[in-house]
Design an enzyme around this catalytic site. Structure first.
Site, PDB file in Angstrom:
ATOM      1  N   GLU A  44       0.859  -1.191   0.000  1.00  0.00           N
ATOM      2  CA  GLU A  44       0.000   0.000   0.000  1.00  0.00           C
ATOM      3  C   GLU A  44       0.894   1.239   0.000  1.00  0.00           C
ATOM      4  O   GLU A  44       1.687   1.440   0.914  1.00  0.00           O
ATOM      5  CB  GLU A  44      -0.905   0.009   1.241  1.00  0.00           C
ATOM      6  CG  GLU A  44      -1.738   1.287   1.355  1.00  0.00           C
ATOM      7  CD  GLU A  44      -2.529   1.371   2.661  1.00  0.00           C
ATOM      8  OE1 GLU A  44      -2.861   0.321   3.251  1.00  0.00           O
ATOM      9  OE2 GLU A  44      -2.804   2.507   3.095  1.00  0.00           O
ATOM     10  N   ARG A  48       0.193  10.322   0.535  1.00  0.00           N
ATOM     11  CA  ARG A  48       0.526  11.402   1.470  1.00  0.00           C
ATOM     12  C   ARG A  48       1.789  12.135   1.049  1.00  0.00           C
ATOM     13  O   ARG A  48       2.334  12.936   1.802  1.00  0.00           O
ATOM     14  CB  ARG A  48       0.746  10.835   2.876  1.00  0.00           C
ATOM     15  CG  ARG A  48      -0.498  10.270   3.483  1.00  0.00           C
ATOM     16  CD  ARG A  48      -0.227   9.733   4.876  1.00  0.00           C
ATOM     17  NE  ARG A  48      -1.106   8.627   5.141  1.00  0.00           N
ATOM     18  CZ  ARG A  48      -0.974   7.795   6.157  1.00  0.00           C
ATOM     19  NH1 ARG A  48       0.008   7.937   7.009  1.00  0.00           N
ATOM     20  NH2 ARG A  48      -1.828   6.815   6.313  1.00  0.00           N
ATOM     21  N   LYS A 132     -11.107  -2.337   6.271  1.00  0.00           N
ATOM     22  CA  LYS A 132      -9.953  -1.990   7.105  1.00  0.00           C
ATOM     23  C   LYS A 132     -10.501  -1.552   8.468  1.00  0.00           C
ATOM     24  O   LYS A 132     -11.507  -0.827   8.527  1.00  0.00           O
ATOM     25  CB  LYS A 132      -9.217  -0.849   6.415  1.00  0.00           C
ATOM     26  CG  LYS A 132      -8.149  -0.151   7.235  1.00  0.00           C
ATOM     27  CD  LYS A 132      -7.391   0.836   6.340  1.00  0.00           C
ATOM     28  CE  LYS A 132      -6.587   1.832   7.149  1.00  0.00           C
ATOM     29  NZ  LYS A 132      -5.585   2.538   6.351  1.00  0.00           N
TER      30      LYS A 132
END
Ligand code: 3PG
Length: 215
Positions: A44, A48, A132
């Site tokens: 993943e 950001r 998640k």
């Protein structure tokens, strides 16, 4: 051309998904190769950093054994950018019906974050059963996941947030957990110094974690 597996199958590929924040796209390929070689093929890359999309594209082009997803997807624009860069799955910190619709339209699996029963219900109503649990440690950790199993026996989770190599086995032992996410397999300090040997050692420990009741 490789086919992306369904989300549940993808999350069963390894006990740990490294959560990667890449500030310099030139580390993307050696990092992905290191993690895949260590037994962690599902990666993943969080959106950001300014380098995230280039990192995803570079991994997809050079490391076909990896399954590369985009993390921290907050809105439909980011989702479309992530898909255009080659993301094979998408991860968001919270649940959003708008994002679900966008992901379904793009044909790319979405792993949305939930932290409460109401959010699990909203995700189920959108047709999702693989979620998640975020932020895992802060939102109740292992006892909360045990409690969620009773009303939601059909839902499987990838807990992420505040999990490390020491706490991961307790999560992985739960029947409703497929894998965990963690950033600490590729710490910024090792990435900045180009210490792929150190990252490989951490990743091999992560890949050997178990048991995985849910998987
Ligand atoms: C995430 O982005 O999913 C989490 O911030 C990762 O959590 P960690 O840094 O506590 O592993």
């Amino acid at each position: 051309m490789s086919v992306t597996p369904a989300l549940g199958e993808l999350l069963r590929r390894a006990p740990v998904i490294p959560v990667l924040t890449i500030v310099d796209a030139k580390v993307a390929v050696p990092l992905a190769r290191t993690l895949v070689a260590a037994g962690l093929p599902v990666l993943e890359v969080t959106l950001r950093s300014g380098a995230a999309l280039a990192a995803i594209a570079a991994m997809r082009a050079a490391v076909p054994e990896a399954l590369v997803g985009a993390g921290t997807v907050l809105d439909a624009r980011q989702l479309h950018d992530a898909v255009a860069a080659g993301s094979q799955f998408l991860v968001s910190p919270g649940f959003s019906a708008t994002l679900c619709t966008a992901a379904q339209g793009a044909g790319v699996p979405l792993l949305p974050g939930v932290a409460t029963p109401s959010e699990v219900m909203a995700a189920r109503a959108a047709g999702l059963d693989t979620l998640k649990f975020f932020p895992a440690a802060q939102a109740g950790g292992v006892p909360m996941l045990r409690a969620l199993a009773a009303p939601f026996p059909d839902v499987r989770f990838c807990p992420t947030g505040g999990i490390d190599l020491k706490s991961a086995p307790d999560y992985l032992a739960l029947p409703n957990v497929l894998c965990v996410g963690m950033s600490s397999v590729a710490p910024a300090v090792l990435l900045e110094s180009g210490d792929y040997g150190g990252i490989g050692r951490l990743a091999r420990q992560a890949a050997a974690l178990g048991p995985r009741s849910g998987a």
